[in-house]
Design a protein around this motif. Structure first.
Motif, PDB file in Angstrom:
ATOM      1  N   ALA A  78       0.846  -1.195   0.000  1.00 43.16           N
ATOM      2  CA  ALA A  78       0.000   0.000   0.000  1.00 43.16           C
ATOM      3  C   ALA A  78       0.876   1.237   0.000  1.00 43.16           C
ATOM      4  N   GLY A  79       0.270   2.354  -0.344  1.00 43.60           N
ATOM      5  CA  GLY A  79       1.007   3.604  -0.306  1.00 43.60           C
ATOM      6  C   GLY A  79       0.111   4.783  -0.580  1.00 43.60           C
ATOM      7  N   HIS A  80       0.560   5.943  -0.159  1.00 46.94           N
ATOM      8  CA  HIS A  80      -0.157   7.172  -0.461  1.00 46.94           C
ATOM      9  C   HIS A  80       0.103   7.562  -1.903  1.00 46.94           C
ATOM     10  N   ILE A  81      -0.844   8.247  -2.495  1.00 46.68           N
ATOM     11  CA  ILE A  81      -0.657   8.788  -3.836  1.00 46.68           C
ATOM     12  C   ILE A  81      -0.157  10.218  -3.651  1.00 46.68           C
ATOM     13  N   SER A  82       1.078  10.463  -4.043  1.00 43.53           N
ATOM     14  CA  SER A  82       1.677  11.789  -3.883  1.00 43.53           C
ATOM     15  C   SER A  82       0.923  12.828  -4.702  1.00 43.53           C
ATOM     16  N   ALA A  83       0.984  14.073  -4.252  1.00 47.67           N
ATOM     17  CA  ALA A  83       0.303  15.174  -4.931  1.00 47.67           C
ATOM     18  C   ALA A  83       0.649  15.171  -6.416  1.00 47.67           C
ATOM     19  N   GLY A  84      -0.376  15.206  -7.244  1.00 50.33           N
ATOM     20  CA  GLY A  84      -0.189  15.257  -8.687  1.00 50.33           C
ATOM     21  C   GLY A  84      -0.002  13.914  -9.368  1.00 50.33           C
ATOM     22  N   ASP A  85       0.227  12.835  -8.599  1.00 50.16           N
ATOM     23  CA  ASP A  85       0.418  11.508  -9.196  1.00 50.16           C
ATOM     24  C   ASP A  85      -0.919  10.792  -9.375  1.00 50.16           C
ATOM     25  N   SER A  86      -0.886   9.708 -10.149  1.00 47.24           N
ATOM     26  CA  SER A  86      -2.075   8.890 -10.357  1.00 47.24           C
ATOM     27  C   SER A  86      -1.935   7.574  -9.596  1.00 47.24           C
ATOM     28  N   SER A  87      -3.046   6.881  -9.458  1.00 40.40           N
ATOM     29  CA  SER A  87      -3.021   5.595  -8.755  1.00 40.40           C
ATOM     30  C   SER A  87      -2.186   4.569  -9.517  1.00 40.40           C
ATOM     31  N   LEU A  88      -2.147   4.646 -10.837  1.00 40.57           N
ATOM     32  CA  LEU A  88      -1.364   3.681 -11.616  1.00 40.57           C
ATOM     33  C   LEU A  88       0.132   3.864 -11.416  1.00 40.57           C
ATOM     34  N   ILE A  89       0.569   5.108 -11.244  1.00 36.57           N
ATOM     35  CA  ILE A  89       1.987   5.359 -10.981  1.00 36.57           C
ATOM     36  C   ILE A  89       2.363   4.808  -9.616  1.00 36.57           C
ATOM     37  N   THR A  90       1.489   5.006  -8.639  1.00 34.45           N
ATOM     38  CA  THR A  90       1.767   4.617  -7.259  1.00 34.45           C
ATOM     39  C   THR A  90       1.656   3.113  -7.041  1.00 34.45           C
ATOM     40  N   ALA A  91       0.780   2.446  -7.756  1.00 38.81           N
ATOM     41  CA  ALA A  91       0.491   1.026  -7.504  1.00 38.81           C
ATOM     42  C   ALA A  91       1.495   0.082  -8.148  1.00 38.81           C
ATOM     43  N   GLN A  92       2.753   0.404  -8.060  1.00 44.26           N
ATOM     44  CA  GLN A  92       3.794  -0.479  -8.556  1.00 44.26           C
ATOM     45  C   GLN A  92       4.151  -1.481  -7.456  1.00 44.26           C
ATOM     46  N   ILE A  93       4.147  -2.745  -7.799  1.00 45.11           N
ATOM     47  CA  ILE A  93       4.430  -3.794  -6.810  1.00 45.11           C
ATOM     48  C   ILE A  93       5.942  -3.866  -6.600  1.00 45.11           C
ATOM     49  N   PRO A  94       6.357  -3.743  -5.323  1.00 48.02           N
ATOM     50  CA  PRO A  94       7.794  -3.851  -5.050  1.00 48.02           C
ATOM     51  C   PRO A  94       8.367  -5.195  -5.494  1.00 48.02           C
ATOM     52  N   LYS A  95       9.606  -5.173  -5.990  1.00 47.34           N
ATOM     53  CA  LYS A  95      10.243  -6.404  -6.452  1.00 47.34           C
ATOM     54  C   LYS A  95      10.319  -7.456  -5.348  1.00 47.34           C
ATOM     55  N   SER A  96      10.383  -7.006  -4.099  1.00 47.90           N
ATOM     56  CA  SER A  96      10.472  -7.958  -2.983  1.00 47.90           C
ATOM     57  C   SER A  96       9.214  -8.794  -2.837  1.00 47.90           C
ATOM     58  N   LEU A  97       8.093  -8.367  -3.455  1.00 52.81           N
ATOM     59  CA  LEU A  97       6.851  -9.134  -3.369  1.00 52.81           C
ATOM     60  C   LEU A  97       6.606  -9.992  -4.596  1.00 52.81           C
ATOM     61  N   MET A  98       7.485  -9.914  -5.579  1.00 48.30           N
ATOM     62  CA  MET A  98       7.277 -10.678  -6.814  1.00 48.30           C
ATOM     63  C   MET A  98       7.927 -12.035  -6.721  1.00 48.30           C
TER      64      MET A  98
END
Length: 98
Positions: A78-98
């Motif tokens: 999970a994570g916050h969506i930084s000001a001006g960003d979109s949910s698709l930019i933020t929803a990147q799965i960390p490599k540690s979870l792949m």
């Protein structure tokens, strides 16, 4: 000589109850800590990872140093969506979870 550590302040867009951004540019954004302190609506993403082969839901234990819910179990990522960003930019799965 090493450069001094400068803490990065994360800005979040402040939203109305129906999810509309308040104001334009930086006027509708506030530092993350202020948003949480004031109880402002803001965007976040949650990614749930379910393995079909084992029928398991992947959870993570929050670090003890977190400012909210330290040391407790949480969703996969999970994570916050930084000001001006979109949910698709933020929803990147960390490599540690792949």
């Amino acid at each position: 000589m090493a450069e001094p550590y400068v803490e990065q302040v994360e800005y979040l867009d402040v939203l109305t109850k129906i999810g509309k951004k308040i104001g334009k540019k930086i006027g509708g954004s506030k530092p993350r800590g202020d948003v949480h302190r004031d109880g402002d609506y803001h965007k976040a993403v949650h990614v749930w990872i379910f393995t079909e082969s084992t029928q398991e839901l992947l959870l993570q234990k929050r670090a003890d140093c977190k400012d909210s819910w330290p040391g407790l179990w949480d969703i996969s990522s999970a994570g916050h969506i930084s000001a001006g960003d979109s949910s698709l930019i933020t929803a990147q799965i960390p490599k540690s979870l792949m």
